[in-house]
Design a protein around this motif. Sequence first.
Motif, PDB file in Angstrom:
ATOM      1  N   GLY A   1      -6.280 -49.798   2.782  1.00  0.00           N
ATOM      2  CA  GLY A   1      -6.560 -50.858   3.731  1.00  0.00           C
ATOM      3  C   GLY A   1      -7.512 -50.482   4.836  1.00  0.00           C
ATOM      4  N   GLY A   2      -8.203 -49.357   4.704  1.00  0.00           N
ATOM      5  CA  GLY A   2      -9.133 -48.907   5.731  1.00  0.00           C
ATOM      6  C   GLY A   2     -10.435 -49.694   5.716  1.00  0.00           C
ATOM      7  N   ASP A   3     -11.133 -49.670   6.849  1.00  0.00           N
ATOM      8  CA  ASP A   3     -12.389 -50.399   6.982  1.00  0.00           C
ATOM      9  C   ASP A   3     -13.536 -49.424   7.238  1.00  0.00           C
ATOM     10  N   VAL A   4     -14.693 -49.961   7.639  1.00  0.00           N
ATOM     11  CA  VAL A   4     -15.870 -49.138   7.875  1.00  0.00           C
ATOM     12  C   VAL A   4     -15.594 -48.091   8.949  1.00  0.00           C
ATOM     13  N   ALA A   5     -14.960 -48.501  10.031  1.00  0.00           N
ATOM     14  CA  ALA A   5     -14.654 -47.565  11.109  1.00  0.00           C
ATOM     15  C   ALA A   5     -13.774 -46.420  10.604  1.00  0.00           C
ATOM     16  N   ALA A   6     -12.803 -46.758   9.752  1.00  0.00           N
ATOM     17  CA  ALA A   6     -11.928 -45.728   9.189  1.00  0.00           C
ATOM     18  C   ALA A   6     -12.701 -44.780   8.281  1.00  0.00           C
ATOM     19  N   ALA A   7     -13.674 -45.310   7.528  1.00  0.00           N
ATOM     20  CA  ALA A   7     -14.494 -44.470   6.655  1.00  0.00           C
ATOM     21  C   ALA A   7     -15.334 -43.494   7.467  1.00  0.00           C
ATOM     22  N   LEU A   8     -15.880 -43.972   8.580  1.00  0.00           N
ATOM     23  CA  LEU A   8     -16.678 -43.095   9.441  1.00  0.00           C
ATOM     24  C   LEU A   8     -15.813 -41.991  10.037  1.00  0.00           C
ATOM     25  N   ARG A   9     -14.607 -42.347  10.454  1.00  0.00           N
ATOM     26  CA  ARG A   9     -13.689 -41.338  10.992  1.00  0.00           C
ATOM     27  C   ARG A   9     -13.311 -40.318   9.919  1.00  0.00           C
ATOM     28  N   ALA A  10     -13.097 -40.806   8.697  1.00  0.00           N
ATOM     29  CA  ALA A  10     -12.717 -39.916   7.603  1.00  0.00           C
ATOM     30  C   ALA A  10     -13.831 -38.917   7.299  1.00  0.00           C
ATOM     31  N   TYR A  11     -15.073 -39.386   7.352  1.00  0.00           N
ATOM     32  CA  TYR A  11     -16.212 -38.497   7.133  1.00  0.00           C
ATOM     33  C   TYR A  11     -16.264 -37.413   8.205  1.00  0.00           C
ATOM     34  N   VAL A  12     -16.178 -37.819   9.466  1.00  0.00           N
ATOM     35  CA  VAL A  12     -16.243 -36.842  10.563  1.00  0.00           C
ATOM     36  C   VAL A  12     -15.130 -35.810  10.414  1.00  0.00           C
ATOM     37  N   GLN A  13     -13.917 -36.263  10.119  1.00  0.00           N
ATOM     38  CA  GLN A  13     -12.785 -35.350   9.999  1.00  0.00           C
ATOM     39  C   GLN A  13     -12.961 -34.400   8.819  1.00  0.00           C
ATOM     40  N   ALA A  14     -13.503 -34.910   7.719  1.00  0.00           N
ATOM     41  CA  ALA A  14     -13.706 -34.062   6.542  1.00  0.00           C
ATOM     42  C   ALA A  14     -14.742 -32.971   6.812  1.00  0.00           C
ATOM     43  N   VAL A  15     -15.780 -33.315   7.584  1.00  0.00           N
ATOM     44  CA  VAL A  15     -16.773 -32.305   7.962  1.00  0.00           C
ATOM     45  C   VAL A  15     -16.141 -31.272   8.879  1.00  0.00           C
ATOM     46  N   LYS A  16     -15.401 -31.746   9.881  1.00  0.00           N
ATOM     47  CA  LYS A  16     -14.779 -30.844  10.853  1.00  0.00           C
ATOM     48  C   LYS A  16     -13.776 -29.907  10.178  1.00  0.00           C
ATOM     49  N   ASP A  17     -13.032 -30.418   9.214  1.00  0.00           N
ATOM     50  CA  ASP A  17     -12.011 -29.625   8.524  1.00  0.00           C
ATOM     51  C   ASP A  17     -12.590 -28.693   7.460  1.00  0.00           C
ATOM     52  N   GLY A  18     -13.873 -28.886   7.136  1.00  0.00           N
ATOM     53  CA  GLY A  18     -14.472 -28.094   6.075  1.00  0.00           C
ATOM     54  C   GLY A  18     -14.163 -28.602   4.682  1.00  0.00           C
TER      55      GLY A  18
END
Length: 288
Positions: free
Chosen positions: A261-278
């Motif tokens: 149920g995520g939206d565009v904002a959630a996708a952007l957050r997921a990308y940032v977190q995935a980069v930060k987490d490696g």
Amino acid sequence: MSSHAEPASPIPGIRRPLTLHRLHEMHAQGEKIAMLTAYDATLARLADEAGCDTLLVGDSLGMLIQGRDSTLGVSLDDMVYHTRCVARGLAAGGGTAWLVADLPFGSYHESRDQAMRSSAALMQAGAQMVKLEGGGWTAEVVRFITERGVPICAHLGLTPQSVHALGGYRIQGRDAEAASRLRQHARELHEAGAGMMVLELMPSSVAADVQADNPQLITIGIGAGPATAGQVLVVHDMLGLTRGKLPRFVQNFLAEVAQEGGDVAAALRAYVQAVKDGRFPDPTRHAY
């Protein structure tokens, strides 16, 4: 049709505006840097609110916004217009992301003075750093511009403005000679003053060598493996908006969050977190 939504008030103390000095601190501390392209006020603001450290107004807007088949037809006026749009979007939301803008094809090739004039136009439009492609002769241009107060992001590997000279969208640095040349160009550009460098479409080992050769340089990878200081994706690609076959280094973050149920904002957050987490890029899925 216009939007009548009122801009949100900035919340002091949540995130401080990023500077090049702060980005270097993050790199020195081992924190991965998340970058995305942005071409308009709305997505720029959403990416900033998602925690993106840097935004790139890329000349890729030629294909994604203007419908061209390459970046070569994008003008300096086009880049100034979209840089202004992104800068306004950041300002309206109290944005903190560091803003980089591309010097388009033909806007810095004629002379150092031309390069400085083009850089000044982008800085006056709101950019905090300008990006140019290629190595070799560009080191002199980088030195000239940085000495005059303009922060520079270099770009090596696949350089789309040289796509015809490179023979298409191919992986660069595959053989020892080509890899050595990339490393040499990276050193020259860093010594000339480039504070950031995009490494595009090259073997992970070559990108890792470039970073190891220049430990203080902020390398931003796209199809260059996980050893770089940060990552960048084209925002349309990571949201699944780009038509046609995408390169293997792209991950559709919107498709993943949409399952819950995520939206565009959630996708952007997921990308940032995935980069930060490696977790992004995955060396087995997204690298060469």
